[in-house]
Design an enzyme around this catalytic site. Sequence first.
Site, PDB file in Angstrom:
ATOM      1  N   GLU A  66      40.134 -66.271  72.805  1.00 41.45           N
ATOM      2  CA  GLU A  66      39.205 -66.794  71.799  1.00 41.45           C
ATOM      3  C   GLU A  66      38.865 -68.217  72.200  1.00 41.45           C
ATOM      4  O   GLU A  66      39.640 -69.144  71.954  1.00 41.45           O
ATOM      5  CB  GLU A  66      39.853 -66.746  70.404  1.00 41.45           C
ATOM      6  CG  GLU A  66      40.248 -65.343  69.960  1.00 41.45           C
ATOM      7  CD  GLU A  66      39.090 -64.385  69.868  1.00 41.45           C
ATOM      8  OE1 GLU A  66      37.922 -64.846  69.873  1.00 41.45           O
ATOM      9  OE2 GLU A  66      39.316 -63.167  69.798  1.00 41.45           O
ATOM     10  N   CYS A 115      35.917 -74.044  66.412  1.00 42.56           N
ATOM     11  CA  CYS A 115      35.365 -73.419  67.614  1.00 42.56           C
ATOM     12  C   CYS A 115      33.995 -72.802  67.367  1.00 42.56           C
ATOM     13  O   CYS A 115      33.193 -72.680  68.293  1.00 42.56           O
ATOM     14  CB  CYS A 115      36.334 -72.374  68.164  1.00 42.56           C
ATOM     15  SG  CYS A 115      36.751 -71.059  67.000  1.00 42.56           S
TER      16      CYS A 115
END
Length: 481
Positions: free
Chosen positions: A225, A259
Site C-alpha cells: 500500500e 497516503c
Amino acid sequence: MKVQEFDPAVVGRGSPSLLDMLEVQRAAFTADMVPPAAIRRERLDRLQALVADNEAAILEAINADFGGRARQEMVLTELFVVLSAIRQQRRKLGRWMRSRRVATPLHMLPGSSRIMPQPLGVIGNIVPWNYPCQLALVPAAAALAAGNRVMIKPSELTPAFSRLLAQLAARYFTPAELAVVEGGVEVSRDFAALPFDHLIFTGSTAVGRQVAVAAAHNLTPVTLELGGKSPAIIDESCDLAQAAPRLAFGKLFNAGQTCVAPDYALVPRTRVDEFVREVSAAAAAMYPQFAGNEQYTSIISERHYQRLEKLVREAEEQGARVLRLGGTEAAQAGERRMAPVLLLDVTPEMAVMREEIFGPLLPVLPYDTLQQAIAFINQRERPLALYWFGKERRNCTKVLRSTISGGVTVNDALWHAAQENLPFGGVGASGTGAYHGEHGFLAFSKQKPIYRQARLNGFGLFRPPYGRVFDTLADFLKRHM
C-alpha cells in the site's frame, strides 16, 4: 514516509529473535491450520477489547508521537475505523469462511467443483507512522478473521504508540497469535526479510520497492500500500463553493499526512483565481488559526517539517508563486503545525511535482481542455487515488474510463478509502494487492480449488494406451465444448 534502507546483501539473514517469534507462530498455526469460526471470533473480540478498553491511552500515545494531533481526527481514524472493521469481520466471518460450489463443465461431469478458503499461515505487517493504530490493526483484523497468526512492526517514528501496542498485544494475545516487534530501521529490514506467508507494507513507493526485493528472496507474496501523487480534477462544471471545502478537508486532514490525500489540483485555467479564493476561504473556515490550534495536526517530525519547507523554498526559487494560507502567522515555539500553502505557476520539473508531498502543500496546475488534464495524469506513474469534482456526468465518465488509479472518490476526497466494502489498494507504482472488508479476508486466505471425481466417470477413456476412441473424443471436445 520514513525511507528505510534494505540491503539485499543481508536479505534472509534475519535476527534470531525475529526468527524465533516467527517459528513460534508457525508451529502454532501448523497445529491448528483451519481454526473454527468460534476461535476466530474470540480473537477478534480480544482485538476489539484491546482498542475499546484502552482508547484514552492510545490517543495519548499517538498525540505524544506527533507533538500534537487533532483528537477528533484520531477518534475517527484510529478508533472508529478500527472498531468498525473488526465488527464487520466478526459479523460476516461465517459467510466468508464457507466453501462455495462453482460450475463444473459438461465434459467433467459427474464430478463436482468447489473453492475452500484456507488461512495462509503467518502474516507480517510493516506499519507507517501516519495512522499507526489503524494501519496496524485493520490488516490484523482481516488476518485473524482469515485464521492466520500476525506479526506487526510499527514505525520507529511513533515510539510511544509502538511501545503501548507491544504491551497491549502481550496482554490480550499470546505470542503465538499476535506479536508486536519494536525497533528501528535495522529491525524493519530484518522483519521484511522473514519468510512470512504474506507480507503487507504501507509506506512510500521508494521503500515499497525495497520491501518487495527483500520479500522476493523468500518468494513471500506482498500487499504493498504505497502512495504517489494523487490528482484532484476540478471540472469546468464544478460548483467550487461546494467542492472547495471538501477538497480542503481531504488535503488538510492529518495535515496532509495521508497516503490518499489530494497531492495536486488540476483546475480550468479560467477558474484558477476562483479556486484559490474558495479553497483559502474553506481552510480559514475550518481552521481560523493554525498555530496552537489543537484541531490541526502537527507534522510528525522536525525532519519532515524541514523537508516540506524545502519543497516550498525550492519551488519559489524556480518561479512558483507561494500563497501561505496562514498569512504571516508564526508557528508557536516547540510545535510543528504547518500552515497550508498553495503553489501556483509550478512546473513538472519542480521537486514538489516529482515527489509525494505528504503535507499541507497543494500545487495548482491550470488546464485548457479535459483531455489535456487526463494526458497530464497518464504521463505519470499511476496514483493511489484520484478525485473528480463536477456536475457533468459525461466528463466524469470520461475521466474514470481514461485514467487508472488505485481508487476514486467523486465530488469529495478520501472517503472511498473508508468504505469497508470497497477494496483499498494501489496499482503500478502506487501499490499491489488490496484489503478492507471481505477483500482483506481474501487477501490473507488461499482460495483452494477442489475437484471431486465421481465414482463412475468417463475419464478412463483419456488414459493410455491412446487409440481411435481418444482421437474421436478429443476431436468432439475441440469442436463442441
